[in-house]
Write an enzyme that holds these catalytic residues in place. Structure first.
Site, PDB file in Angstrom:
ATOM      1  N   ARG A 156      -2.670  -2.124  -3.243  1.00 36.31           N
ATOM      2  CA  ARG A 156      -3.890  -1.370  -2.964  1.00 36.31           C
ATOM      3  C   ARG A 156      -3.868  -0.113  -3.827  1.00 36.31           C
ATOM      4  NH1 ARG A 156      -6.290   0.657   2.851  1.00 36.31           N
ATOM      5  NH2 ARG A 156      -8.155   1.580   1.961  1.00 36.31           N
TER       6      ARG A 156
ATOM      7  N   GLU B 163      -8.191  -5.661   5.236  1.00 37.82           N
ATOM      8  CA  GLU B 163      -8.126  -5.349   3.805  1.00 37.82           C
ATOM      9  C   GLU B 163      -6.940  -6.047   3.133  1.00 37.82           C
ATOM     10  OE1 GLU B 163      -8.577  -1.429   5.444  1.00 37.82           O
ATOM     11  OE2 GLU B 163      -9.594  -0.797   3.619  1.00 37.82           O
TER      12      GLU B 163
ATOM     13  N   ASN C 270       0.877  -1.179   0.000  1.00 39.85           N
ATOM     14  CA  ASN C 270       0.000   0.000   0.000  1.00 39.85           C
ATOM     15  C   ASN C 270       0.914   1.229   0.000  1.00 39.85           C
ATOM     16  OD1 ASN C 270      -1.859   1.987   0.421  1.00 39.85           O
ATOM     17  ND2 ASN C 270      -2.669   1.162   2.339  1.00 39.85           N
TER      18      ASN C 270
ATOM     19  N   HIS D  92     -13.133   2.514   0.508  1.00 40.15           N
ATOM     20  CA  HIS D  92     -13.087   1.452   1.536  1.00 40.15           C
ATOM     21  C   HIS D  92     -13.805   0.188   1.058  1.00 40.15           C
ATOM     22  CE1 HIS D  92     -12.924   4.788   4.847  1.00 40.15           C
ATOM     23  NE2 HIS D  92     -11.694   4.360   4.597  1.00 40.15           N
TER      24      HIS D  92
ATOM     25  N   ARG E 203     -11.414  15.238   7.803  1.00 40.66           N
ATOM     26  CA  ARG E 203     -12.274  15.562   6.651  1.00 40.66           C
ATOM     27  C   ARG E 203     -13.675  15.939   7.140  1.00 40.66           C
ATOM     28  NH1 ARG E 203     -11.138  10.099   3.529  1.00 40.66           N
ATOM     29  NH2 ARG E 203      -9.200   9.866   4.657  1.00 40.66           N
TER      30      ARG E 203
END
Ligand code: AMP
Length: 402
Positions: free
Chosen positions: A90, A383, A7, A179, A240
């Site tokens: 990823r 993940e 990732n 996600h 965010r």
């Protein structure tokens, strides 16, 4: 079979190595501060900790150091890099081009590049990670797993924005969702946990971490999700903002003389839990401050809970009810207080939790009250394992699961 999952961020590279014969994680590492002073690598193999501090000017150098660490005679997990059968990467944004993980070839690289405008921070970094790995492991097959792909089953009524249609038709402006790997994993795992076929279930998945998103999974397929064109939309996050009336942006830009990039930077980096609490983007700090009576910290938590509840209600409405609500992510897995307050008052739709069962952190379990018709579950996400499974399936010539 050994699969490496990578990732890559703009200045970091996270990795995990799996033995897919038993799905055991053999090694986990992080390279930080790539291209800036103080570059370092940290790796864990079982009890063994390995740390390297040396200049790494780019992702190629970082990838070389990753392989050195993985094959380190004392602290590594491999005797040779030839043991790596494939690498799964990823990738943030695959647009509508990818509904599944895919073998990386020129066409795939071009599509990742074409989606840079919608993932300007992540896609270039993901590409750098892929290209660096291709350079240091030229013969190893590589697979891309997209954060967006699980959500590509959404119908147009869920993914279109109410702006003139030409922006969708000509520029592909729409909701993509993120996600996806996590929502896919936890919804499938929830069905397994309940001993049911996922095609018989409507599941609301709550991935709540530094970035947070909600998803309505109807009979195994995503029918709506809270993040949008970019990962900025939806519930309040660490830094965010989540949903904001666009007129607010015009007001702030005029008042503070900000240009669009500066405005977006504020929404991405200075808003959310941090912007409201004025304390931290980290839920633990915000919860601590609220417990000590900090009003703004409490307000930030209340806003997050309120936002999650609204999505739960909305997704139950569009799916005609829910059979399960699943929590995951750093906050979803670890904050009993937040879970309790999200579910509080949802008895009207048949959801209630058992406060004793809810007193857990980070374990897969059913926290529903005895008479709760809707099962409330904690499913720690994984993940990397999903990416490793997809990678294995693809290199074996099988299709990854939808
Ligand atoms: P993630 O992005 O999934 O790693 O989640 C990071 C978020 O999880 C941060 O806001 C952390 O504060 C939060 N988190 C981690 N552990 C806990 C905990 N024990 N209680 C509350 N929040 C937590």
């Amino acid at each position: 079979m050994k699969i490496l999952v990578v990732n890559a961020g703009s200045s970091s590279l996270k990795y995990q190595l799996f033995d897919m014969d038993n799905e055991e994680m053999l090694a986990k590492g992080l390279v930080e501060r790539i291209g800036i002073s103080g570059s370092r690598l940290k790796q864990t193999v079982g009890e063994k900790r390995h740390r390297v501090e040396m200049p790494m000017q780019d992702h190629v150098e970082a990838s070389k150091q990753m392989l050195n660490a993985l094959t380190d005679p004392e602290n590594g997990a491999l005797t040779s890099i030839d043991e790596i059968d494939a690498v799964g990467h990823r990738v943030l944004h695959g647009g509508a081009d990818f509904t599944k993980s895919t073998r990386i070839d020129e066409e795939c690289l071009e599509a990742i590049e074409a989606n840079i405008p919608f993932g300007p921070l992540h896609n270039p970094a993901n590409l750098m990670g892929i290209r660096a790995c291709q350079m240091v492991m030229p013969a190893v097959p590589m697979v891309a797993a997209f954060d967006t792909s699980f959500h590509q089953t959404m119908p147009p009524k869920a993914f279109l924005y109410g702006v003139p249609y030409k922006y969708y038709k000509d520029y592909k402006i729409r909701r993509y969702g993120f996600h996806g790997t996590s929502h896919r994993y936890i919804s499938k795992r929830a069905a397994e946990f309940l001993g049911k076929n996922i095609e018989e279930l409507n599941i609301i998945t709550c991935h709540l971490g530094n970035g947070s998103s909600m998803c309505a999974v109807e009979r195994g397929k995503c029918v709506d999700t809270s993040m949008g064109l970019t990962p900025l939309e939806g519930v309040l996050m660490g830094t965010r903002s989540g949903n904001v009336d666009p007129a607010v942006l015009q007001f702030i830009m005029n008042t503070d003389g900000l240009n669009p990039d500066e405005m977006l930077q504020m929404l991405n980096k200075q808003s959310g839990l941090l912007g409201i609490s004025g304390i931290s983007s980290d839920m633990r700090d915000v919860e601590d401050a609220a417990a000590k009576g900090n009003h703004q910290a409490q307000m930030a938590i209340d806003m997050l809970i309120h936002g999650i509840k609204k999505y739960v209600g909305a997704y139950a409405a569009i799916m005609g009810g829910a059979d399960a609500i699943v929590f995951t992510g750093g906050i979803g897995e670890n904050s009993p207080e937040l879970r309790e307050q999200v579910i509080d008052g949802l008895d009207y739709m048949g959801a209630a939790i058992d406060p004793d069962k809810n007193c857990v952190r980070g374990v897969e379990c059913d926290i529903s009250a005895k008479d709760s018709r809707v099962k409330v579950l904690i499913i720690p996400t994984n993940e990397e394992l999903v990416i490793a499974r997809d990678t294995l399936a693809i290199i074996k010539g099988l299709k990854p699961e939808a």
